[in-house]
Design an enzyme around this catalytic site. Structure first.
Site, PDB file in Angstrom:
ATOM      1  N   GLY A 155       0.789  -1.207   0.102  1.00 43.69           N
ATOM      2  CA  GLY A 155      -0.077   0.035   0.102  1.00 43.69           C
ATOM      3  C   GLY A 155       0.804   1.219  -0.021  1.00 43.69           C
ATOM      4  O   GLY A 155       1.934   1.342   0.253  1.00 43.69           O
ATOM      5  N   CYS A 156       0.185   2.335  -0.197  1.00 44.27           N
ATOM      6  CA  CYS A 156       1.047   3.757  -0.365  1.00 44.27           C
ATOM      7  C   CYS A 156       1.481   4.071   1.023  1.00 44.27           C
ATOM      8  O   CYS A 156       2.754   4.631   0.957  1.00 44.27           O
ATOM      9  CB  CYS A 156       0.041   4.494  -1.119  1.00 44.27           C
ATOM     10  N   TYR A 157       0.751   4.049   1.918  1.00 45.90           N
ATOM     11  CA  TYR A 157       1.170   4.538   3.324  1.00 45.90           C
ATOM     12  C   TYR A 157       2.360   3.618   3.908  1.00 45.90           C
ATOM     13  O   TYR A 157       3.317   4.051   4.365  1.00 45.90           O
ATOM     14  CB  TYR A 157       0.036   4.584   4.434  1.00 45.90           C
TER      15      TYR A 157
END
Length: 336
Positions: A155-157
């Protein structure tokens, strides 16, 4: 020439993937697919994203389970830019057709079936695939990516956070018994293209959400190897993530040791840029595949800053890094 298809291609990430795949000298983009119930089926992707006109004009074809076998004929690569539970159901079907699957959802990122019931709201039916899946944090798991047919793209985070923290953890510089504290802000494109009051640009203010409940927190814990405190924020801008991370260093750790840890991890990694005398800013990474890292030390306190484009390094360009690794291409092919 390898052949690839994108499933869930009408979203922001699908549009980015279409560009990367079209530019790749050794991959042919052979199909873009959406669900049978999608309002976008039959349209050209360039009708949705005008910047693709004349570059990628393929139609968005409807795809149901019964059509998977035909869609996979002569296909080597399947990229799932679909919802978590959809990827959960589709990945085994595409794997059965002897394709290599790159999944951008969270369906195979964490090797714990109970995690999915708690954080994603469905019961995971494929524990054997969870064991098989490789976490596609490209700078850290390159060798594992090369030897699997199921890659779970982070994921991006988590990409922003793990890229910042893993060099410190691997070097043993984080004080035992302390938790790194991550405060990260994402642009509204992280919520996807689907209309919602929550992510409507006129409704968005800088605000925290998912405090102590966000699904990326346990994802970071597992792949870092220690617990963190993670607080996401929604920012009133389109794209990008800036993470500000507070770390307590072990007694006696010097600035030079911190600098060396980052050099050891990323000096030969072209997608991670170590800032010299300045700190990351979103304007320098939005529209690029880079992760920019900067840090400052005051005694035992370290603040490290990580900036990425959530749709690129946080999704599509990292998927392309993994594709390049898996098939033996230079990691920056079609990305830079």
């Amino acid at each position: 020439m390898l052949k690839a298809i994108v499933v869930g291609a009408s979203g922001y990430t699908g549009a980015e993937l279409a560009q990367f795949l079209t530019r790749h000298p050794s991959i042919e983009l052979s199909g873009l697919y959406v669900s049978e119930g999608s309002l976008d089926k039959g349209k050209k992707i360039s009708d949705l994203y005008g910047n693709l006109r004349g570059c990628v004009d393929l139609p968005l074809q409807p795809l149901g389970v019964s059509g998977i076998k035909a869609a996979c004929e002569n296909i080597d690569i399947v990229i799932l830019a679909t919802a978590h539970e959809v990827s959960h159901d589709l990945a085994p079907l595409f794997l059965a057709e002897n394709t290599v699957v790159f999944d951008l959802s969270g369906a195979f990122r964490v090797q714990s079936t109970g995690f999915y019931e708690k954080y994603y709201g469905f019961t995971h039916q494929y524990p054997e695939l969870l064991e098989k899946a490789v976490y596609g944090l490209a700078e850290w798991n390159a060798e594992q990516v090369k030897s699997t047919d199921l890659i779970a793209v982070p994921g991006c985070y988590t990409t922003a956070s793990l890229t910042a923290l893993k060099p410190l953890f691997e070097a043993g510089l984080i004080k035992q018994g302390t938790k790194p504290t991550i405060n990260a802000t994402s642009g509204v494109s992280g919520a996807g293209r689907k209309a919602s009051v929550v992510s409507s640009f006129c409704e968005v203010s800088l605000q925290p959400y998912g405090v102590f409940t966000h699904r990326h927190k346990p994802e970071i814990d597992q792949h870092l190897g220690t617990n963190v405190v993670f607080t996401p924020h929604l920012g009133s801008f389109k794209r990008g993530i800036l993470a500000s991370i507070n770390v307590v260093l072990s007694e006696g750790v010097t600035v030079e040791q911190v600098n060396q840890a980052y050099q050891n991890a990323y000096a030969d990694k072209p997608i991670v840029r170590l800032m010299e005398g300045t700190l990351p800013a979103l304007k320098n990474v939005v529209g690029t595949p880079f992760c920019d890292l900067g840090w400052a030390v005051d005694g035992e306190d370290l603040v490290v800053f990580s900036a990425i484009d959530n749709l690129l390094k946080g999704a599509s360009s990292q998927a392309m890094q993994c594709i390049n690794l898996r098939f033996g291409f230079d990691i920056t092919t079609s990305i830079l």
